[in-house]
Enzyme design. Structure first.
Site, short mmCIF file in Angstrom:
data_model
loop_
_atom_site.label_atom_id
_atom_site.label_comp_id
_atom_site.label_asym_id
_atom_site.label_seq_id
_atom_site.Cartn_x
_atom_site.Cartn_y
_atom_site.Cartn_z
N SER A 181 0.84 -1.21 0.00
CA SER A 181 0.00 0.00 0.00
C SER A 181 0.87 1.25 0.00
O SER A 181 2.09 1.18 0.17
CB SER A 181 -0.91 0.00 1.25
OG SER A 181 -0.12 0.02 2.42
N ARG B 39 2.61 -7.76 5.94
CA ARG B 39 1.94 -8.86 6.66
C ARG B 39 0.80 -9.46 5.84
O ARG B 39 0.57 -10.67 5.90
CB ARG B 39 1.40 -8.36 7.99
CG ARG B 39 2.47 -8.05 9.01
CD ARG B 39 1.90 -7.28 10.17
NE ARG B 39 1.21 -6.07 9.70
CZ ARG B 39 0.49 -5.26 10.46
NH1 ARG B 39 0.35 -5.53 11.74
NH2 ARG B 39 -0.09 -4.19 9.94
N ASP C 184 6.36 -10.25 9.02
CA ASP C 184 6.09 -9.24 10.03
C ASP C 184 7.46 -8.70 10.43
O ASP C 184 8.27 -9.42 11.02
CB ASP C 184 5.38 -9.88 11.23
CG ASP C 184 5.08 -8.86 12.33
OD1 ASP C 184 5.69 -7.77 12.33
OD2 ASP C 184 4.26 -9.18 13.20
N VAL C 185 7.72 -7.44 10.10
CA VAL C 185 9.08 -6.92 10.33
C VAL C 185 9.48 -6.92 11.80
O VAL C 185 10.67 -6.90 12.13
CB VAL C 185 9.28 -5.49 9.74
CG1 VAL C 185 9.20 -5.49 8.23
CG2 VAL C 185 8.33 -4.49 10.36
N TYR D 170 6.22 7.24 18.05
CA TYR D 170 6.54 7.22 16.61
C TYR D 170 7.74 8.14 16.34
O TYR D 170 8.68 7.76 15.62
CB TYR D 170 5.30 7.67 15.83
CG TYR D 170 5.46 7.75 14.33
CD1 TYR D 170 5.55 6.60 13.55
CD2 TYR D 170 5.47 8.99 13.67
CE1 TYR D 170 5.67 6.68 12.16
CE2 TYR D 170 5.58 9.07 12.29
CZ TYR D 170 5.68 7.91 11.54
OH TYR D 170 5.80 8.00 10.17
N LYS E 297 11.29 6.99 14.81
CA LYS E 297 11.81 7.50 13.53
C LYS E 297 13.14 8.24 13.73
O LYS E 297 14.01 8.20 12.85
CB LYS E 297 10.76 8.38 12.84
CG LYS E 297 9.54 7.61 12.33
CD LYS E 297 9.88 6.59 11.23
CE LYS E 297 8.65 6.05 10.53
NZ LYS E 297 8.96 5.04 9.50
P1 NAP Z 1 0.54 2.59 4.77
O1 NAP Z 1 -0.16 2.62 3.47
O2 NAP Z 1 -0.24 2.29 6.00
O3 NAP Z 1 1.76 1.61 4.62
C1 NAP Z 1 2.40 0.97 5.69
C2 NAP Z 1 2.76 -0.42 5.24
O4 NAP Z 1 3.52 -1.06 6.27
C3 NAP Z 1 1.52 -1.28 4.98
O5 NAP Z 1 1.59 -1.78 3.66
C4 NAP Z 1 1.60 -2.38 6.01
O6 NAP Z 1 1.18 -3.60 5.43
C5 NAP Z 1 3.08 -2.40 6.38
N1 NAP Z 1 3.29 -2.84 7.75
C6 NAP Z 1 2.79 -2.30 8.88
N2 NAP Z 1 3.19 -3.02 9.94
C7 NAP Z 1 3.97 -4.02 9.46
C8 NAP Z 1 4.68 -5.08 10.07
N3 NAP Z 1 4.66 -5.28 11.39
N4 NAP Z 1 5.36 -5.92 9.27
C9 NAP Z 1 5.38 -5.75 7.92
N5 NAP Z 1 4.73 -4.76 7.30
C10 NAP Z 1 4.03 -3.91 8.07
O7 NAP Z 1 1.24 3.99 5.05
P2 NAP Z 1 2.42 4.77 4.29
O8 NAP Z 1 2.15 6.20 4.54
O9 NAP Z 1 2.59 4.29 2.91
O10 NAP Z 1 3.70 4.40 5.19
C11 NAP Z 1 4.89 3.90 4.65
C12 NAP Z 1 6.07 4.43 5.46
O11 NAP Z 1 6.14 5.84 5.28
C13 NAP Z 1 5.96 4.21 6.96
O12 NAP Z 1 7.21 3.83 7.47
C14 NAP Z 1 5.57 5.57 7.49
O13 NAP Z 1 5.98 5.76 8.83
C15 NAP Z 1 6.32 6.46 6.53
N6 NAP Z 1 5.81 7.82 6.46
C16 NAP Z 1 4.54 8.08 6.08
C17 NAP Z 1 4.10 9.39 6.04
C18 NAP Z 1 2.69 9.75 5.65
O14 NAP Z 1 2.29 10.89 5.92
N7 NAP Z 1 1.95 8.88 5.00
C19 NAP Z 1 4.95 10.44 6.39
C20 NAP Z 1 6.26 10.12 6.77
C21 NAP Z 1 6.68 8.82 6.80
P3 NAP Z 1 0.48 -4.78 6.28
O15 NAP Z 1 -0.59 -4.13 7.09
O16 NAP Z 1 -0.01 -5.74 5.26
O17 NAP Z 1 1.56 -5.37 7.11
#
Ligand code: NAP
Length: 267
Positions: free
Chosen positions: A13, A37, A64-65, A163, A167
């Site tokens: 995603s 996951r 699961d990381v 968080y 980070k």
């Molecule tokens: P997202 O769509 O919720 O993506 C997070 C992904 O991490 C999901 O595909 C989820 O898949 C996976 N995940 C969560 N827990 C996990 C685990 N224990 N083991 C393996 N996979 C796991 O949100 P996103 O915004 O794209 O986030 C991606 C990264 O960008 C994250 O590290 C987030 O902190 C960072 N980030 C996001 C933003 C923002 O505003 N969106 C800003 C700064 C940084 P499953 O549920 O299938 O495991």
């Protein structure tokens, strides 16, 4: 990028899915291992990749990381299929918000386990193969470790202390490892997005609406307000920075924490 093997966590995603697509669409493409996951989410993303790049070589390796054994098993499966990992994108993450007083040990540990220890687990699992591949005997294919941290790795935000701490840890790990590996053909960098249009932000918008009574448009505007461009970052914009770090000419970029935030950190 011909024949390079990229493993992306959280690839089902949001930002991870955009990174997988960008790597698949690069001329020559990459062999891609998609991790997360949910097998269903990964499967859907693999199908999406095949629509855009019909001959893409893609493997789904659920993990699961936060669980070292699960990471080890998935990386072994990936290496058996596509050989050593040349590009590791540590993107899996979770961002649960609570005031510090309500941040119990379970939430604290979960944020550290997924965002920081998960990054550690994945690097530990792929690094031996990546170093071998980067050595002259292994063909001298440079390694790239790219950690998707956050602007929350470079500044504080209220109500997400666990968080933010996790980070900041990712950024610290990035800098330390970059120096340690500097002469071994592997670069280590962090990408620090500001609020980006994905599920995590949609959850944050929902949270703001529930806690403040704001409308969806108002909640979205409140999140975008911190960005001088007054908008949310797009996942594809984060993916572009990953492509750039993977490029052959980017070998001197090492140990950096690069903000993709419309200028939020310098405002
Ligand atoms: P997202 O769509 O919720 O993506 C997070 C992904 O991490 C999901 O595909 C989820 O898949 C996976 N995940 C969560 N827990 C996990 C685990 N224990 N083991 C393996 N996979 C796991 O949100 P996103 O915004 O794209 O986030 C991606 C990264 O960008 C994250 O590290 C987030 O902190 C960072 N980030 C996001 C933003 C923002 O505003 N969106 C800003 C700064 C940084 P499953 O549920 O299938 O495991």
């Amino acid at each position: 990028m011909t024949q390079r093997h990229a493993l992306i966590t959280g690839a089902g995603s949001g930002i991870g899915a955009a990174i997988a697509l960008a790597l698949a669409q690069t001329p020559g493409g990459c062999r891609l291992t998609l991790c997360g996951r949910s097998q269903d989410k990964l499967q859907a993303q693999a199908e999406n990749l095949r629509v855009h790049v019909p001959d893409v070589a893609v493997l789904i390796a659920p993990m699961d990381v936060a669980d070292a054994h699960s990471v080890e098993a998935a990386v072994q499966q990936a290496q058996a299929r596509f050989g050593p990992v040349h590009i590791l994108v540590n993107n899996a993450g979770q961002a649960h918000s609570q005031p510090f007083g309500k941040t119990d040990a379970t939430l604290w540990q979960q944020m550290l386990n997924v965002n920081l220890t998960g990054t550690y687990h994945c690097i530990q699992a792929v690094l031996p193969g990546m170093l071998d591949a980067a050595s002259a005997e292994g063909g001298g294919t440079p390694g790239r470790i790219i950690n998707i941290a956050s602007t929350a790795g470079l500044k504080g935000y209220a109500y997400v202390s666990a968080y933010v701490a996790a980070k900041h840890g990712v950024v610290g790990l990035t800098k330390a490892l970059a120096i340690e590996l500097a002469r071994k053909g592997v670069t280590v960098n962090a990408i620090c997005p500001g609020y980006t249009e994905t599920e995590i932000v949609r959850d944050a918008i929902h949270n703001i609406m529930q806690k403040t009574g704001k409308s969806e448009a108002e909640a979205r505007k409140a999140l975008a307000a911190g960005n001088p461009q007054q908008r949310l970052v797009q996942p594809s914009e984060v993916a572009q920075s990953v492509l750039w770090l993977c490029a052959e000419g980017s070998g001197a970029i090492n140990g950096q924490a690069i903000a993709i935030d419309g200028g939020e950190l310098v405002a």
